[in-house]
Design a protein around this motif. Structure first.
Motif, PDB file in Angstrom:
ATOM      1  N   GLY A 350      51.983  75.828  22.515  1.00  0.00           N
ATOM      2  CA  GLY A 350      50.903  74.851  22.665  1.00  0.00           C
ATOM      3  C   GLY A 350      49.576  75.499  23.010  1.00  0.00           C
ATOM      4  N   ARG A 351      49.615  76.652  23.678  1.00  0.00           N
ATOM      5  CA  ARG A 351      48.399  77.398  24.015  1.00  0.00           C
ATOM      6  C   ARG A 351      47.990  78.349  22.899  1.00  0.00           C
ATOM      7  N   ALA A 352      48.729  78.330  21.789  1.00  0.00           N
ATOM      8  CA  ALA A 352      48.505  79.226  20.648  1.00  0.00           C
ATOM      9  C   ALA A 352      48.798  80.681  21.011  1.00  0.00           C
ATOM     10  N   ASP A 353      49.637  80.889  22.040  1.00  0.00           N
ATOM     11  CA  ASP A 353      50.081  82.233  22.400  1.00  0.00           C
ATOM     12  C   ASP A 353      51.404  82.467  21.674  1.00  0.00           C
ATOM     13  N   TYR A 354      51.309  82.787  20.386  1.00  0.00           N
ATOM     14  CA  TYR A 354      52.493  82.821  19.539  1.00  0.00           C
ATOM     15  C   TYR A 354      53.422  83.996  19.864  1.00  0.00           C
ATOM     16  N   ARG A 355      52.852  85.103  20.278  1.00  0.00           N
ATOM     17  CA  ARG A 355      53.717  86.247  20.621  1.00  0.00           C
ATOM     18  C   ARG A 355      54.595  85.944  21.833  1.00  0.00           C
ATOM     19  N   ALA A 356      54.005  85.288  22.828  1.00  0.00           N
ATOM     20  CA  ALA A 356      54.803  84.917  24.001  1.00  0.00           C
ATOM     21  C   ALA A 356      55.864  83.899  23.614  1.00  0.00           C
ATOM     22  N   ALA A 357      55.514  82.975  22.720  1.00  0.00           N
ATOM     23  CA  ALA A 357      56.484  81.983  22.271  1.00  0.00           C
ATOM     24  C   ALA A 357      57.660  82.657  21.568  1.00  0.00           C
ATOM     25  N   VAL A 358      57.347  83.611  20.672  1.00  0.00           N
ATOM     26  CA  VAL A 358      58.409  84.327  19.961  1.00  0.00           C
ATOM     27  C   VAL A 358      59.277  85.100  20.947  1.00  0.00           C
ATOM     28  N   ARG A 359      58.650  85.720  21.926  1.00  0.00           N
ATOM     29  CA  ARG A 359      59.413  86.491  22.920  1.00  0.00           C
ATOM     30  C   ARG A 359      60.434  85.608  23.633  1.00  0.00           C
ATOM     31  N   ASP A 360      59.992  84.439  24.113  1.00  0.00           N
ATOM     32  CA  ASP A 360      60.899  83.578  24.873  1.00  0.00           C
ATOM     33  C   ASP A 360      61.933  82.902  23.976  1.00  0.00           C
ATOM     34  N   TRP A 361      61.530  82.530  22.750  1.00  0.00           N
ATOM     35  CA  TRP A 361      62.509  81.944  21.837  1.00  0.00           C
ATOM     36  C   TRP A 361      63.564  82.976  21.438  1.00  0.00           C
ATOM     37  N   THR A 362      63.147  84.231  21.281  1.00  0.00           N
ATOM     38  CA  THR A 362      64.100  85.285  20.931  1.00  0.00           C
ATOM     39  C   THR A 362      65.120  85.474  22.048  1.00  0.00           C
ATOM     40  N   ALA A 363      64.630  85.449  23.280  1.00  0.00           N
ATOM     41  CA  ALA A 363      65.551  85.581  24.418  1.00  0.00           C
ATOM     42  C   ALA A 363      66.520  84.406  24.474  1.00  0.00           C
ATOM     43  N   ALA A 364      66.026  83.207  24.227  1.00  0.00           N
ATOM     44  CA  ALA A 364      66.894  82.024  24.248  1.00  0.00           C
ATOM     45  C   ALA A 364      67.884  82.059  23.094  1.00  0.00           C
ATOM     46  N   ALA A 365      67.415  82.516  21.919  1.00  0.00           N
ATOM     47  CA  ALA A 365      68.311  82.620  20.771  1.00  0.00           C
ATOM     48  C   ALA A 365      69.440  83.600  21.061  1.00  0.00           C
ATOM     49  N   GLY A 366      69.129  84.662  21.805  1.00  0.00           N
ATOM     50  CA  GLY A 366      70.150  85.619  22.182  1.00  0.00           C
ATOM     51  C   GLY A 366      71.239  85.006  23.040  1.00  0.00           C
ATOM     52  N   GLN A 367      70.907  83.900  23.690  1.00  0.00           N
ATOM     53  CA  GLN A 367      71.893  83.182  24.505  1.00  0.00           C
ATOM     54  C   GLN A 367      72.595  82.083  23.707  1.00  0.00           C
ATOM     55  N   GLY A 368      72.249  81.959  22.408  1.00  0.00           N
ATOM     56  CA  GLY A 368      72.918  80.978  21.562  1.00  0.00           C
ATOM     57  C   GLY A 368      72.208  79.647  21.439  1.00  0.00           C
ATOM     58  N   ASN A 369      70.920  79.586  21.779  1.00  0.00           N
ATOM     59  CA  ASN A 369      70.191  78.321  21.730  1.00  0.00           C
ATOM     60  C   ASN A 369      69.756  78.011  20.290  1.00  0.00           C
ATOM     61  N   GLY A 370      70.291  76.914  19.735  1.00  0.00           N
ATOM     62  CA  GLY A 370      69.997  76.549  18.351  1.00  0.00           C
ATOM     63  C   GLY A 370      68.554  76.160  18.121  1.00  0.00           C
ATOM     64  N   ALA A 371      67.930  75.486  19.100  1.00  0.00           N
ATOM     65  CA  ALA A 371      66.531  75.095  18.961  1.00  0.00           C
ATOM     66  C   ALA A 371      65.636  76.320  18.894  1.00  0.00           C
ATOM     67  N   ALA A 372      65.951  77.335  19.689  1.00  0.00           N
ATOM     68  CA  ALA A 372      65.170  78.574  19.666  1.00  0.00           C
ATOM     69  C   ALA A 372      65.296  79.256  18.308  1.00  0.00           C
TER      70      ALA A 372
END
Length: 670
Positions: A350-372
């Motif tokens: 939402g803040r247009a900080d796309y790199r931070a968004a990718v970083r956190d979604w990648t970490a969540a995806a590593g835990q199996g989060n489908g939305a991430a």
């Protein structure tokens, strides 16, 4: 609307208050706020004075010089309008807000002053003031001429209609209706809700003042915000109505907003907000989490995005929050690991900080989060925060689908249907869509309708398509509303019903569907399903254009060029054609080329006209092909070349332009 009835007598002294902004602006903003609660011979109202006071205070905070009329009689109201007309002359913006009784008689709107008499139709029309007078009082303003009518309030104590009408006002149809913009609290013939128990103000007044104070909000964005919020507050019982064309859609009510920023022109800042809006919406539109849609609305409230899809977002929140606790979507959300990281990523996005968004979604995806995983697919698809990579996007969508995320299933299905980033397999794509639809995905239902309409992965079946579209609409899928309308308009898979199509287009357009806005404009221009209303058509074209729809841009340009429904204005036509052309619209190139060839609204330049016609022809415009034939035949903008002219005439005829046949016959060519 609260119809007036003779029999009750109230007396209250007129209060006239002129409240000046503390700091005068170089280009003044002026407003007239009228609230009539106490009536002599018609039922009094509780909230107009309160709503008027709220609007007054809001406009003052925005730098307006506000004149307030409380409970004026007819003479005082007319005198106040005359004085306001003088104040509005040469101003930057002029706004009139009226709250009180209103009546529509024989298609004309009347506003009732304190001393209005309703014993007969002639008594009422003689003691009231035509709403058209409001428009006449603000024609001298340059950038914004806005009338706000909060005069459609229901009065349960009134039992007698006025002029044969019991509900609501009509759209403005006076000679000034094109030159001013009118925002009504409710649609034509509808009533507006008053304040809820325990509240001081009506839903419309609350939504209006909230919208006016959104950071950087423009006049083009305000109506969509107000409509979405009023519909949300009233649970779909009330939808405000807009009529008219803005001289400058980028003008901001915020004194510190786009019009006063040195960083970029207002149009550029509006475009930036719009582009962020499109990116944000594309990342969440297939989500099953209401928090995503709430975050979208919060971003608009902060002034970060234009909020074109606010109504759709509110509808998705409502639909998702109605799901039972044991449903697939709710169960999968609550069971997903890494949800805290998903929330953090959403905030960063939402803040247009796309790199931070990718970083956190990648970490969540590593835990199996489908939305991430789904969001990482979107980021790979758009190239935000990571390199643009179709194969990577497809892999993330497949992983998300395997994890049970319905948005991932839909996008993976689309990858399989189109061979995008993976091998094409239409049958497998349809299987994934069915799986998502079976789990309640409204978007998947709409996509299945497309499958049956186009015969991709399944045999064409218009009835099946219509059935799936209806299911999608019932499940809250916004885009499916207009698609279902198109089927009713064509009579494909359902009986032809232009009126039903109009209702669906209107519902979708108010919800923010820009294609539906254009379709609604066509319906108002055609006059088959509803009475012809070219001003309302232009209103919807401009709203679609403001939201980035190129067809809306070129449709409005045509109206400015031809002077049909709008004052002929070649310069504004050229502006809208140029916007459409920049968005790749064939009619935009064609129209701009025509004006450039003639020197209408722009400097004459035959060479540039030929270039523009070529761009339109490359996009399939048969008329542009014929125009190129004319240019080559006559040597305008290019060396005279009979053979090239004949080639272009033939191409135009093959593309469906029958007039090209006459051109060929004139040249003695078959």
């Amino acid at each position: 609307m609260r119809p007036a009835v003779f029999g009750l007598l109230f007396t209250m002294a007129l209060i006239v208050n002129v409240a000046l902004a503390t700091a005068a602006l170089a280009a003044p903003r002026v407003a007239l706020v009228v609230g009539v609660s106490q009536y002599d011979k018609v039922p009094s109202l509780a909230n107009p004075a309160k709503d008027a006071r709220l609007v007054q205070q809001t406009l003052q905070k925005l730098g307006f010089q506000v004149t307030v009329l409380t409970d004026p009689n007819r003479s005082q109201l007319i005198e106040g309008l005359g004085e306001f007309e003088t104040a509005a002359q040469g101003s930057e913006a002029a706004v009139i807000y009226y709250a009180g009784h209103g009546a529509m008689i024989d298609g004309v709107n009347y506003l009732l002053p304190k001393d209005a008499i309703s014993t007969t139709k002639s008594a009422l029309t003689g003691s009231a003031v035509e709403s058209a007078r409001l428009g006449q009082a603000m024609l001298g303003a340059k950038a914004v001429r806005l009338i706000i009518l909060d005069a459609c309030r229901n009065n349960p104590t009134a039992t007698r209609s006025l002029g044969g009408n019991t509900r609501g006002l009509a759209r403005e149809a006076s000679t000034t209706s094109v030159q001013v913009v009118t925002l009504m609290a409710a649609g034509p013939g509808e009533v507006a809700q008053d304040a809820a128990p325990g509240a001081n103000n009506s839903p419309f007044a609350l939504a209006l003042t909230q919208g006016l104070t959104r950071p950087g909000i423009t006049v083009g964005e305000l109506p969509s915000y107000v409509q979405a919020e009023v519909e949300r507050m009233t649970e779909g019982q009330q939808t405000p109505d807009l009529q008219g064309i803005w001289p400058n859609v980028h003008w901001s009510f915020d004194p510190n907003g786009p019009t006063r920023s040195a960083a970029a022109p207002a149009a550029d800042l509006t475009k930036i907000k719009w582009e962020k809006d499109q990116v944000f919406w594309s990342s969440i539109k297939d989500s099953d989490d209401p928090a995503d849609f709430k975050a979208y609305m919060d971003a608009q409230d902060r002034g970060e995005i234009s909020g074109s899809f606010r109504r759709l977002a509110a509808n998705r929140v409502k639909a998702l929050e109605r799901l039972p606790a044991g449903s697939f979507q709710v169960a999968s959300r609550s069971a997903q690991p890494g949800q805290d990281l998903v929330v953090a990523a959403r905030d960063a996005f939402g803040r247009a900080d796309y790199r931070a968004a990718v970083r956190d979604w990648t970490a969540a995806a590593g835990q199996g989060n489908g939305a991430a995983m789904f969001n990482l697919g979107v980021m790979s698809l758009t190239g935000r925060g990571v390199a643009k990579d179709a194969a990577s996007a497809a892999r993330w969508f497949k992983a998300s689908a395997d994890a049970g995320h319905s948005g991932g299933m839909v996008n993976w299905a689309l990858c399989r249907l189109n061979g995008f980033g993976t091998a094409q397999d239409e049958a497998d794509g349809v299987r994934w869509l069915r799986q998502a639809a079976d789990r309640g995905s409204a978007n998947a239902m709409g996509m299945l309708a497309e499958v049956y309409l186009r015969g991709r992965g399944a045999a064409p079946d218009a009835r099946q398509a219509a059935s799936w579209l209806q299911k999608a609409v019932d499940a809250g899928d916004g885009p499916s509303i207009a698609q279902l309308g198109e089927l009713y308009e064509r009579g494909e898979g359902v009986p032809r019903d232009p009126r039903r199509a109009f209702s669906l287009y209107q519902r979708a357009a108010v919800a923010g569907d820009t294609d539906a806005m254009v379709r609604l404009g066509y319906v108002f221009e055609d006059g088959e399903a509803v009475p012809k209303d070219v001003v309302q058509a232009a209103t919807w074209y401009q709203r679609a254009a403001e939201a980035g729809n190129s067809e809306g841009m070129s449709s409005l340009a045509v109206m400015f060029e031809t002077g049909q429904g709008l004052p002929q204005d070649f310069a504004r036509a050229a502006d809208y054609y140029r916007l459409a052309a920049n968005a790749g619209d064939a009619r935009g190139y064609l129209g701009l080329g025509s004006l450039t060839a003639r020197g209408a609204g722009v400097a004459a330049n035959p060479v540039e006209a030929v270039r523009l016609f070529r761009q339109a022809a490359d996009r399939g415009s048969a008329l542009a092909m014929r125009n190129l034939g004319i240019m080559y035949e006559t040597g305008q903008g290019a060396r005279a070349d009979r053979k090239a002219a004949i080639d272009w005439y033939r191409k135009a005829l093959a593309a469906g332009d029958q007039a090209a046949r006459d051109e060929l016959a004139r040249l003695g060519v078959n």
